[in-house]
Design an enzyme around this catalytic site. Structure first.
Site, PDB file in Angstrom:
ATOM      1  N   HIS A 145       0.728  -1.487   0.145  1.00 12.75           N
ATOM      2  CA  HIS A 145      -0.141   0.105   0.263  1.00 12.75           C
ATOM      3  C   HIS A 145       0.748   0.977   0.080  1.00 12.75           C
ATOM      4  CE1 HIS A 145       0.108  -0.243   4.210  1.00 12.75           C
ATOM      5  NE2 HIS A 145       0.444   1.157   4.319  1.00 12.75           N
ATOM      6  N   ASP A 161      -0.091  -7.527   1.766  1.00 16.33           N
ATOM      7  CA  ASP A 161       0.537  -6.555   1.697  1.00 16.33           C
ATOM      8  C   ASP A 161       1.873  -6.052   1.820  1.00 16.33           C
ATOM      9  OD1 ASP A 161       0.816  -3.124   1.819  1.00 16.33           O
ATOM     10  OD2 ASP A 161      -0.388  -3.626   3.479  1.00 16.33           O
ATOM     11  N   SER A 180       4.638   2.538   7.901  1.00 17.08           N
ATOM     12  CA  SER A 180       4.194   0.921   6.674  1.00 17.08           C
ATOM     13  C   SER A 180       5.835   0.999   6.094  1.00 17.08           C
ATOM     14  CB  SER A 180       3.802   1.405   6.357  1.00 17.08           C
ATOM     15  OG  SER A 180       2.712   1.249   6.475  1.00 17.08           O
TER      16      SER A 180
END
Length: 282
Positions: free
Chosen positions: A92, A122, A197
């Site tokens: 993402h 992910d 992230s």
């Protein structure tokens, strides 16, 4: 000075005066005892100082392999996974793009290309030619236990070179979020936020990367915690992309399937859990 009574011949009991020699001996004994006590009680402090020094050295060493990943739409984090300049991040973070920029802990920027991205998990892999000859971080190839002390590296809210110490408080958490499936993920208590992230979750004891910081649990009634994807479960994908990179069209096609990340419903193996997962995307 008599020792016996002149009348009854009984032995006399006399009170002896305290000798100054014995007084000096007692003082010396107390000084020696105090010095020994101080020495033995200082030993833990020495160990703590050494432990802290080792931890500082570990953080400085790991940060050399941590990057801020920038795209036209935002930023995230990544880490040097394998020799040849291969950097791991979350899918993402780089969704819908192929060409991105990575910035190291010294502020140096270099071009990178997305060569692998999953439409189920992910995860994504970047190739950074500048780091072809650099030594990658050491990775863990097995599951890590609950209670393990860890350090989360990344760029939370744009604050680069951040390192937050915490613990693994749970594992084998399975759920889905938007288009991604999260399996056997670690539940972690550490101060991380949007922008983290793709950052590395590192074992304090071994210095090995054990996970990829990915999601944040938020609640008004409880302390926030995060989820990290266990690195060992995704290594086959990264290794395959290194051997056979995806084409630009394939990367864009996979990235185009993603949607904007906000607080949303997360589906567990049993039922829908009420709004509890928020991504780190910024």
């Amino acid at each position: 000075t008599s020792r016996f009574c002149a009348e009854c011949n009984e032995r006399l009991v006399t009170k002896k005066s305290f000798s100054w020699k014995w007084g000096i001996a007692l003082i010396v004994l107390l000084v020696i005892s105090g010095a020994y006590y101080a020495t033995t009680n200082n030993e833990p402090n020495v160990e703590t100082a050494t432990h802290s020094t080792d931890r500082v050295a570990l953080i400085q060493e790991i940060q050399r392999g941590i990057f801020t990943v920038e795209t036209p739409t935002g930023q995230g984090s990544g880490f040097l996974y394998a020799s040849g300049g291969y950097v791991v991040t979350n899918a993402h973070v780089v969704k819908g793009v192929v060409d991105v920029t990575v910035r190291n802990s010294d502020g140096e920027q270099h071009n990178a290309t997305v060569i692998g991205i999953s439409d189920a998990y992910d995860i994504a892999l970047l190739h950074v030619p500048h780091y072809t000859e650099h030594e990658p971080l050491v990775v863990e190839t097995a599951e890590s236990p609950i209670g393990l002390e860890v350090i989360a590296f990344g760029t939370p809210q744009g604050f680069e070179n951040s390192a937050s110490i915490g613990y693994i408080t749970g594992h084998n958490r399975d759920f889905s979020f938007e288009h991604f499936i999260y399996e056997q993920v670690y539940q972690v208590v550490a101060q991380i936020d949007k922008g983290s992230s793709g950052g590395a979750l590192v074992d304090v004891t071994t210095g090995k990367v054990i996970g990829i910081n990915s999601l944040l649990y938020t609640s008004e009634t409880s302390t926030n915690f995060s989820f990290a994807i266990p690195l060992y479960t995704m290594m086959p994908y990264f290794d395959e992309w290194i051997k056979q990179p995806m084409s630009r069209d394939a990367v864009l096609q996979a990235g185009g399937a993603y949607v904007q990340y906000t607080v949303a419903q997360a589906e567990t193996n049993e039922q829908l859990a009420s709004q509890f997962v928020q991504s780190f995307r910024s």
